[in-house]
Design an enzyme around this catalytic site. Structure first.
Site, PDB file in Angstrom:
ATOM      1  N   LYS A  70       0.823  -1.219   0.000  1.00 31.29           N
ATOM      2  CA  LYS A  70       0.000   0.000   0.000  1.00 31.29           C
ATOM      3  C   LYS A  70       0.856   1.267   0.000  1.00 31.29           C
ATOM      4  O   LYS A  70       0.617   2.178  -0.792  1.00 31.29           O
ATOM      5  CB  LYS A  70      -0.916  -0.043   1.227  1.00 31.29           C
ATOM      6  CG  LYS A  70      -1.948   1.054   1.298  1.00 31.29           C
ATOM      7  CD  LYS A  70      -2.959   0.790   2.377  1.00 31.29           C
ATOM      8  CE  LYS A  70      -2.381   0.730   3.763  1.00 31.29           C
ATOM      9  NZ  LYS A  70      -1.901  -0.570   4.216  1.00 31.29           N
ATOM     10  N   THR A  72       4.015   1.478  -0.886  1.00 34.05           N
ATOM     11  CA  THR A  72       4.746   1.457  -2.158  1.00 34.05           C
ATOM     12  C   THR A  72       3.877   2.002  -3.286  1.00 34.05           C
ATOM     13  O   THR A  72       4.339   2.791  -4.131  1.00 34.05           O
ATOM     14  CB  THR A  72       5.203   0.022  -2.477  1.00 34.05           C
ATOM     15  OG1 THR A  72       5.939  -0.496  -1.371  1.00 34.05           O
ATOM     16  CG2 THR A  72       6.059  -0.019  -3.727  1.00 34.05           C
ATOM     17  N   ARG A  93       2.139   8.154   6.851  1.00 38.71           N
ATOM     18  CA  ARG A  93       2.371   8.058   8.290  1.00 38.71           C
ATOM     19  C   ARG A  93       3.838   7.765   8.575  1.00 38.71           C
ATOM     20  O   ARG A  93       4.555   7.231   7.737  1.00 38.71           O
ATOM     21  CB  ARG A  93       1.523   6.937   8.895  1.00 38.71           C
ATOM     22  CG  ARG A  93       0.032   7.195   8.871  1.00 38.71           C
ATOM     23  CD  ARG A  93      -0.733   5.958   9.303  1.00 38.71           C
ATOM     24  NE  ARG A  93      -0.462   4.836   8.409  1.00 38.71           N
ATOM     25  CZ  ARG A  93      -0.592   3.557   8.744  1.00 38.71           C
ATOM     26  NH1 ARG A  93      -0.947   3.229   9.969  1.00 38.71           N
ATOM     27  NH2 ARG A  93      -0.339   2.602   7.883  1.00 38.71           N
ATOM     28  N   LYS A 104       7.504  -6.654  10.644  1.00 38.88           N
ATOM     29  CA  LYS A 104       7.161  -6.012   9.379  1.00 38.88           C
ATOM     30  C   LYS A 104       8.380  -5.457   8.647  1.00 38.88           C
ATOM     31  O   LYS A 104       8.415  -5.422   7.423  1.00 38.88           O
ATOM     32  CB  LYS A 104       6.164  -4.869   9.640  1.00 38.88           C
ATOM     33  CG  LYS A 104       5.627  -4.227   8.368  1.00 38.88           C
ATOM     34  CD  LYS A 104       4.612  -3.146   8.710  1.00 38.88           C
ATOM     35  CE  LYS A 104       4.088  -2.478   7.448  1.00 38.88           C
ATOM     36  NZ  LYS A 104       3.154  -1.378   7.741  1.00 38.88           N
ATOM     37  N   ALA A 272      -3.812   1.276  12.504  1.00 41.79           N
ATOM     38  CA  ALA A 272      -5.223   1.228  12.108  1.00 41.79           C
ATOM     39  C   ALA A 272      -5.974   0.075  12.760  1.00 41.79           C
ATOM     40  O   ALA A 272      -7.198   0.061  12.749  1.00 41.79           O
ATOM     41  CB  ALA A 272      -5.341   1.125  10.590  1.00 41.79           C
ATOM     42  N   PHE A 300      -3.570  -0.702   7.034  1.00 42.07           N
ATOM     43  CA  PHE A 300      -4.134  -2.046   6.893  1.00 42.07           C
ATOM     44  C   PHE A 300      -5.220  -2.075   5.815  1.00 42.07           C
ATOM     45  O   PHE A 300      -5.182  -1.311   4.860  1.00 42.07           O
ATOM     46  CB  PHE A 300      -4.621  -2.572   8.239  1.00 42.07           C
ATOM     47  CG  PHE A 300      -3.511  -2.817   9.217  1.00 42.07           C
ATOM     48  CD1 PHE A 300      -2.418  -3.595   8.869  1.00 42.07           C
ATOM     49  CD2 PHE A 300      -3.532  -2.268  10.490  1.00 42.07           C
ATOM     50  CE1 PHE A 300      -1.379  -3.824   9.752  1.00 42.07           C
ATOM     51  CE2 PHE A 300      -2.493  -2.494  11.384  1.00 42.07           C
ATOM     52  CZ  PHE A 300      -1.419  -3.277  11.021  1.00 42.07           C
ATOM     53  N   PHE A 381       3.685  -8.659  -9.539  1.00 41.97           N
ATOM     54  CA  PHE A 381       4.806  -9.513  -9.190  1.00 41.97           C
ATOM     55  C   PHE A 381       5.235 -10.278 -10.438  1.00 41.97           C
ATOM     56  O   PHE A 381       4.391 -10.601 -11.287  1.00 41.97           O
ATOM     57  CB  PHE A 381       4.419 -10.510  -8.087  1.00 41.97           C
ATOM     58  CG  PHE A 381       4.496  -9.957  -6.690  1.00 41.97           C
ATOM     59  CD1 PHE A 381       5.491 -10.348  -5.819  1.00 41.97           C
ATOM     60  CD2 PHE A 381       3.558  -9.028  -6.242  1.00 41.97           C
ATOM     61  CE1 PHE A 381       5.571  -9.836  -4.529  1.00 41.97           C
ATOM     62  CE2 PHE A 381       3.626  -8.508  -4.961  1.00 41.97           C
ATOM     63  CZ  PHE A 381       4.638  -8.917  -4.100  1.00 41.97           C
ATOM     64  N   TRP A 409       6.914  -0.882  -8.202  1.00 52.12           N
ATOM     65  CA  TRP A 409       7.973  -1.450  -7.359  1.00 52.12           C
ATOM     66  C   TRP A 409       9.255  -1.601  -8.177  1.00 52.12           C
ATOM     67  O   TRP A 409      10.345  -1.287  -7.695  1.00 52.12           O
ATOM     68  CB  TRP A 409       7.543  -2.807  -6.801  1.00 52.12           C
ATOM     69  CG  TRP A 409       8.536  -3.385  -5.839  1.00 52.12           C
ATOM     70  CD1 TRP A 409       8.589  -3.202  -4.487  1.00 52.12           C
ATOM     71  CD2 TRP A 409       9.656  -4.231  -6.168  1.00 52.12           C
ATOM     72  NE1 TRP A 409       9.660  -3.882  -3.951  1.00 52.12           N
ATOM     73  CE2 TRP A 409      10.337  -4.519  -4.955  1.00 52.12           C
ATOM     74  CE3 TRP A 409      10.144  -4.771  -7.353  1.00 52.12           C
ATOM     75  CZ2 TRP A 409      11.466  -5.325  -4.905  1.00 52.12           C
ATOM     76  CZ3 TRP A 409      11.287  -5.565  -7.300  1.00 52.12           C
ATOM     77  CH2 TRP A 409      11.931  -5.840  -6.090  1.00 52.12           C
TER      78      TRP A 409
END
Length: 555
Positions: A70, A72, A93, A104, A272, A300, A381, A409
């Protein structure tokens, strides 16, 4: 071998932060540099300027071990808007040290869609979280000192609801006994710690519009109850002035840049799943005065971060989004369809179709509950097959939503140009934004609306303790506030093991507490905790510093 995120970030050529401010149209005289590549921005000079931007919210399906991307995607979309010649600003954030050292890893984006300096942003940054923790713990110290020094407010030590905090995953501190020792060492009582991002000070910090509003909100925070049942606030302890003094610099938005040298605000960071999950109102509102498009994210899945962004932050700040981007990956959807992480690289159309309801339910919620247009961003991906991508796009089209393949990405802004064009097209369409519930409804009706409309549950159950707290909140006149549900991020339900889009379940509220300063009621469900723990092998074990001061192993 593919480069890691930190390797990519460390190879980037950053502009001096003064040049980034100039690109954003920020007067350098209003900036306070923190080294060469970070700055605090004093927003008073633009306080009366009108908001002109179209607001784009980036959210996602329920997170899985396969990853969604998210942040990214938020960075890639912002870079793509800038690359296409549009005026854009990004609002994210700040990462918490707990997840950085826990499971994470970093939280500044990934690949070639990152904000930098990545190591600083993920670690101490400009000290905002330390200031928030200090303000939180100053209030705790003043509360206990008041009891020790005669307890003029007649506070019941067994009805103290204010907890200390630390910005680290430390389960050992969830429940403690303090004040041990002799008479001079305080009053012995049960206590506990929350992670800093779960502190109400963090929520107040992110929702405050200026210093005066910050101080007023801090004063309203309920910290305990007297023996007669009266709510005791930080204002009753005269703590708000000193707390505001600790936060006076932290409240200024932080200016950084993307790998493509585009300006970004990174400010505030409530989780969140246990808080409202959005960056600061000050950063978002300021960005909307500067640019034509503002990209921001909510934590999230859309059932948590987006719901709270729309029902809490937008309600208080008077914001109206123009578009919602819902991020998904083929891998994550197959995981929702029952595929183990080790097998996600294999084509599996049956599992993908079984997992797609999770995405489609989020899309339907955004469109049908909130009246907002949505765009699905398929975070690409290399293992995604044409058949899998076609299936996702076809299912989204059935709901009237375009699913756009994005390769940010690997390619940065260039890889998100198609996504940017679709977002701009959708932003130009009128929308009928509305909230999930009316704030004037009862607490039960608001919780029922969230549970049935957003989670698609059959209803809400309350533990005996929650029912007592519900009656108390009604008696104290807090029933007209919005609701902030603390719930597992992994499922629409309050059971993290139930993936996809489950039906035939109910949500159990086990605790209700007031966050009067933030302006909402927190409803804790399931097994959600406000102090996470470290995993068996913490990410911290892989982080190190070379003799010349270079950080390695940070995601």
């Amino acid at each position: 071998m593919a480069k890691s995120d930190i390797e990519i970030a460390q190879e980037a050529t950053m502009l001096p932060i003064e040049e980034v401010a100039k690109k954003a149209g920020i007067d350098w005289a209003t900036c306070e540099p923190y080294g060469h590549y970070k700055a605090k921005v004093d927003i008073h000079s633009c306080k009366d300027a009108p908001m002109k931007a179209k607001l784009i919210l980036v959210t996602a399906i329920n997170p899985t071990p396969a990853g969604e991307g998210k942040t990214t995607t938020s960075v890639g979309l912002h870079d793509a808007l800038c690359k296409s010649g549009r005026s854009s600003m990004l609002c994210l954030r700040e990462p918490s040290l707990g997840p950085v050292f826990g499971i994470k890893g970093g939280a500044a984006g990934g690949g070639y869609s990152q904000v930098v300096p990545m190591e600083d942003i993920n670690l101490h940054f400009t000290g905002d979280f330390h200031a928030i923790g200090a303000a939180n713990n100053l209030l705790a110290a003043m509360l206990d000192n008041h009891i020790k020094q005669g307890n003029e407010l007649d506070i019941d030590p067994k009805k103290i609801i204010w907890r200390r905090c630390v910005d680290m995953n430390d389960r050992q501190l969830r429940n403690v006994v303090d004040g041990l020792g002799g008479p001079g060492d305080g009053v012995t009582r049960e206590d506990g710690f929350d992670i800093t991002v779960a502190s109400e000070v963090m929520a107040v910090f992110c929702l405050a519009t200026d210093l005066a509003d910050l101080k007023e909100r801090l004063a309203r925070m309920v910290v305990a109850y007297s023996r007669s049942g009266k709510a005791v606030t930080a204002g009753d302890l005269n703590a708000q002035g000193a707390m505001t003094a600790l936060l006076k610099d932290a409240i200024k938005p932080n200016l950084v840049q993307t790998l493509e040298n585009n300006p970004a605000f990174v400010h505030g960071g409530p989780f969140a799943n246990i808080a409202h999950g959005c960056n600061s109102v000050q950063a978002t509102v300021t960005a909307m005065k500067m640019a034509d498009y503002v990209v921001t994210e909510a934590g999230f899945g859309a059932d948590l971060g987006a719901e709270k962004f729309l029902d809490i932050k937008c309600r208080y700040a008077g914001l109206k989004p123009s578009c919602v981007v819902i991020v998904a990956t083929v891998r994550a959807l197959k995981h929702n369809g029952g595929v183990a992480k080790a097998d996600l690289n294999e084509e599996n159309l049956a599992a993908l179709e079984a997992g797609l309801p999770n995405l489609l339910q989020h899309v339907s919620n955004i469109q049908d509950v909130y009246g907002l247009p949505a765009v699905v961003a398929i975070n690409a991906f290399p293992t995604d097959t044409p058949a899998e991508l076609e299936l996702v796009q076809a299912k989204c089209k059935e709901l009237g939503v375009n699913a756009v393949l994005a390769e940010h990405w690997a390619k940065g802004g260039e890889g998100a140009l198609a996504l940017a064009e679709e977002v701009v097209r959708v932003c130009d369409e009128p929308n009928d934004f509305k909230f999930c519930y009316d704030a004037d409804a009862s607490i039960e009706d608001k919780l029922d609306a969230i549970a049935t409309k957003i989670y698609h549950a059959d209803g809400v159950d309350y533990t005996p303790q929650a029912l007592k707290q519900l009656a108390q909140l009604n008696d104290l006149g807090f029933d007209k506030l919005p609701i902030c549900v603390a719930k597992t991020q992994y499922s629409f339900t309050d059971d993290q093991a139930k993936l996809g889009a489950p039906k035939g379940f109910r949500i159990t509220v086990r605790n209700l507490k007031i966050s009067a300063g933030a302006g909402f009621i927190v409803a804790l469900t399931g097994e959600i905790m406000t102090m996470p723990g470290l995993p068996k092998v913490p990410a911290a074990e892989k982080i190190d510093v070379t003799p010349d001061g270079k950080i390695v192993g940070l995601f």
